[in-house]
Write an enzyme that holds these catalytic residues in place. Structure first.
Site, PDB file in Angstrom:
ATOM      1  N   ASP A 207       0.834  -1.203   0.000  1.00  0.00           N
ATOM      2  CA  ASP A 207       0.000   0.000   0.000  1.00  0.00           C
ATOM      3  C   ASP A 207       0.873   1.260   0.000  1.00  0.00           C
ATOM      4  O   ASP A 207       1.867   1.335   0.735  1.00  0.00           O
ATOM      5  CB  ASP A 207      -0.854  -0.035   1.278  1.00  0.00           C
ATOM      6  N   GLU A 256      14.843 -15.092   0.468  1.00  0.00           N
ATOM      7  CA  GLU A 256      15.181 -16.168   1.413  1.00  0.00           C
ATOM      8  C   GLU A 256      14.264 -17.371   1.206  1.00  0.00           C
ATOM      9  O   GLU A 256      14.498 -18.440   1.758  1.00  0.00           O
ATOM     10  CB  GLU A 256      15.007 -15.683   2.866  1.00  0.00           C
TER      11      GLU A 256
HETATM   12  C1  NOJ Z   1      -4.556   2.833  -0.835  1.00  0.00           C
HETATM   13  C2  NOJ Z   1      -5.639   1.854  -0.522  1.00  0.00           C
HETATM   14  O1  NOJ Z   1      -5.949   1.120  -1.677  1.00  0.00           O
HETATM   15  C3  NOJ Z   1      -6.796   2.648   0.010  1.00  0.00           C
HETATM   16  O2  NOJ Z   1      -7.948   1.862   0.149  1.00  0.00           O
HETATM   17  C4  NOJ Z   1      -6.394   3.277   1.313  1.00  0.00           C
HETATM   18  O3  NOJ Z   1      -7.435   4.115   1.759  1.00  0.00           O
HETATM   19  C5  NOJ Z   1      -5.126   4.117   1.165  1.00  0.00           C
HETATM   20  N1  NOJ Z   1      -4.126   3.451   0.395  1.00  0.00           N
HETATM   21  C6  NOJ Z   1      -4.532   4.426   2.515  1.00  0.00           C
HETATM   22  O4  NOJ Z   1      -4.028   3.266   3.104  1.00  0.00           O
END
Ligand code: NOJ
Length: 551
Positions: A207, A256
């Protein structure tokens, strides 16, 4: 066919199915989807024929941002199950030949994470605060924010903690940004990567991968300057060059394992910056959201496809195709609305459909039938392309976005933080319909945590299962054929003589022809293997894609 154990490149052309676990299936009837629900519905994944599952966050969370506010990176939310359930799910997926990819949220923790609680309890300048990004407020008593920056979900990006200090949160205030210069933060994430890899997880979706490395100057620039500052690896907040040092450390951990663990970056960066995230020394693959941000338009699709195949080749990775996910208006709905025209340069989240959502789903007028027809056609293009495809739960049912969720039932922080200016993403996160009747259309034995519309009944899995022309049947047929037809990662464009008709051929003759227009296009003598909508004699109707091979 992928052999998971021996083929280290299994991910290159895999079809990955994204599960947003709180809305997939509810195993215990409390209204919230859970891991038991996924286990109970595993046969749906097998019949669909995907290669891997990407599980959106299932960690303990107060759900300030749908689980992207993580309290503990090495546990399962009790509402979703236990670590034993997680292990069972992973084992069951492996038994049927599917890989397990989990979401990792390293840019920010939640404000309930033990580290953040320690940071609040500790004084200014303490090691506990150094794991996050704290700054003194301005003004004599520090009561003014250190800078006027907005968060991505609206509202300010700095939150006071009551002693003159403020912390940075690029998303909701419950999502404090971690300080990736801190060795403890770095070491802890390596621990997390091993924790899940040891449990058999095959890969990670990372993310906000472009946000981890930050370099905030002593004098913070005003937003008017920061937002227009061009990056080239040196922007204070985004896509800094040194973020790749972090991923080089991660890569050593991935390697790993046998086969090496994989990762895909969610990195909202300029296309030419994407290859570094996708390199074999880094995460290995990066999302390309260009198709998802493109209108249903042949020249745009062609440009996006050509550019991304080149970029992937440059990184040595394969490219990724996405039409829908948990952050955007579902693609049948986008394609049934007037075209967007241009991307929103200010937004990390595609905004197509935002006006329609704000009107409660009435304005502009949505052509549901045309939208779905185009979506089916676009999906067959996506699935014929070289590289991997990421599908989002419910798209195999042809679900439209759900509009008109009452304000008091909305969950997305973007709605609350923007004062209703952004409706947010709840409409693509409504629990799936499995049966035509029953409580929550078979989602669970109880209610659904977001309201389901009446039209879900006719689109339920059990209904589409019986209908050979359903969208579910199309996805199943496409995925079965894709396995048979899969070829080297390249394509050749064919001349169609029409700007609104695209055709490309894979090295083994597998050919995809798509008519984006409304005028029928004559078929050739090739054998038609699959069509996104019924053919019209020997013509390919508008908004239809076919797969063929030489007769
Ligand atoms: C991207 C994620 O896909 C989204 O759902 C989220 O709100 C933001 N990053 C923050 O983590």
């Amino acid at each position: 066919m992928i052999n998971a154990q021996t083929d280290h490149s299994w991910w290159r052309q895999a079809v990955v199915y994204q599960i947003y676990p709180r809305s997939f299936a509810d195993g215990n009837g409390d209204g919230i989807g859970d891991l038991r629900g996924v286990i109970n519905r595993i046969d749906h994944l097998r019949k669909l024929g995907v290669d891997a599952v990407w599980l959106s966050p299932f960690y303990p969370s107060a759900l300030a941002d749908g689980g992207y506010d993580v309290d503990d990176y090495r546990d399962v939310d009790p509402l979703l199950g236990t670590l034993a359930d997680f292990d069972e799910l992973t084992a069951r997926l492996h038994e049927i030949g599917l890989k397990m990819i989990i979401d990792l949220v390293p840019n920010h923790s939640s404000d309930r994470h033990v580290w953040f609680r320690e940071a609040l309890a500790a004084p200014k300048g303490s090691p506990a605060r150094a794991r996050y990004i704290f700054r003194d407020g301005l003004g004599p008593d520090g009561s003014e924010p250190p800078a006027d920056w907005p968060s991505i979900f609206g509202g300010p990006a700095w939150e006071p903690v009551g002693d003159g200090q403020w912390y940075l949160h690029l998303f909701a205030k419950e999502q404090p940004d971690l300080n990736w210069d801190n060795p403890e933060v770095r070491a802890d994430f390596l621990h997390t990567l091993r924790f899940w890899s040891d449990r058999g997880v095959d890969g990670f979706r990372v993310d906000v991968a472009h946000g981890l490395a930050k370099r905030l100057p002593v004098e913070l620039p005003p937003w008017s300057e920061l937002r227009t500052r061009t990056g080239a690896g040196q922007h204070p907040l985004w896509d800094r060059d040194e973020v790749h040092d972090i991923y080089a450390e991660w890569r050593a951990v991935f390697n790993e394992y046998t086969p090496p663990r994989t990762a895909v970056a969610e990195a909202w960066v300029d296309a030419d910056r994407r290859p570094s995230y996708a390199s074999a020394e880094g995460l290995g693959q990066a999302f390309n959201f260009d198709l998802l941000q493109s209108d249903y338009d042949a020249p745009s699709f062609r440009t996006v496809i050509t550019e991304n195949l080149e970029l992937a080749a440059r990184s040595g990775s394969s490219t990724t195709w996405v039409l829908s996910n948990h952050d955007v208006v579902r693609h049948p709905t986008r394609y049934g609305l007037p075209p967007l025209g241009a991307k929103d340069p200010d937004s990390v989240i595609a905004k197509h459909g935002a006006d329609w959502l704000r009107s409660g789903g009435t304005e502009p007028k949505l052509d549901r039938e045309l939208g779905l027809r185009r979506a089916r056609a676009a999906t067959l293009i996506e699935l014929a392309l070289p590289g991997s495809a990421y599908l989002y739960q419910g798209e195999e049912l042809g679900l439209h976005e759900v509009a008109g969720i009452p304000a008091d039932q909305r969950q997305d922080p973007a709605f609350f933080r923007s004062g209703g200016e952004q409706i947010g993403r709840d409409g693509c996160r409504v629990p799936l319909p499995w049966t035509a009747t029953g409580s929550s259309y078979g989602f669970g034995s109880g209610p659904a945590h977001l309201p389901q519309p009446d039209w879900f009944a006719g689109l339920a899995v059990e209904v589409q299962d019986r209908d050979p022309d359903s969208t579910l049947a199309l996805y199943r047929a496409a995925l079965r054929l894709r396995r048979e037809l899969q070829a080297e990662e390249s394509l050749t464009w064919l001349d169609t003589g029409r700007e609104d008709v695209l055709a490309f051929r894979r090295p083994n003759g597998w050919t995809c022809v798509s008519n984006f227009g409304s005028e029928p296009y004559p078929l050739t003598a090739d054998e038609v293997l699959l069509s996104s909508s019924p053919l019209d004699g020997d013509e390919l109707p508008g908004a239809t894609t076919i797969w063929t091979r030489p007769a």
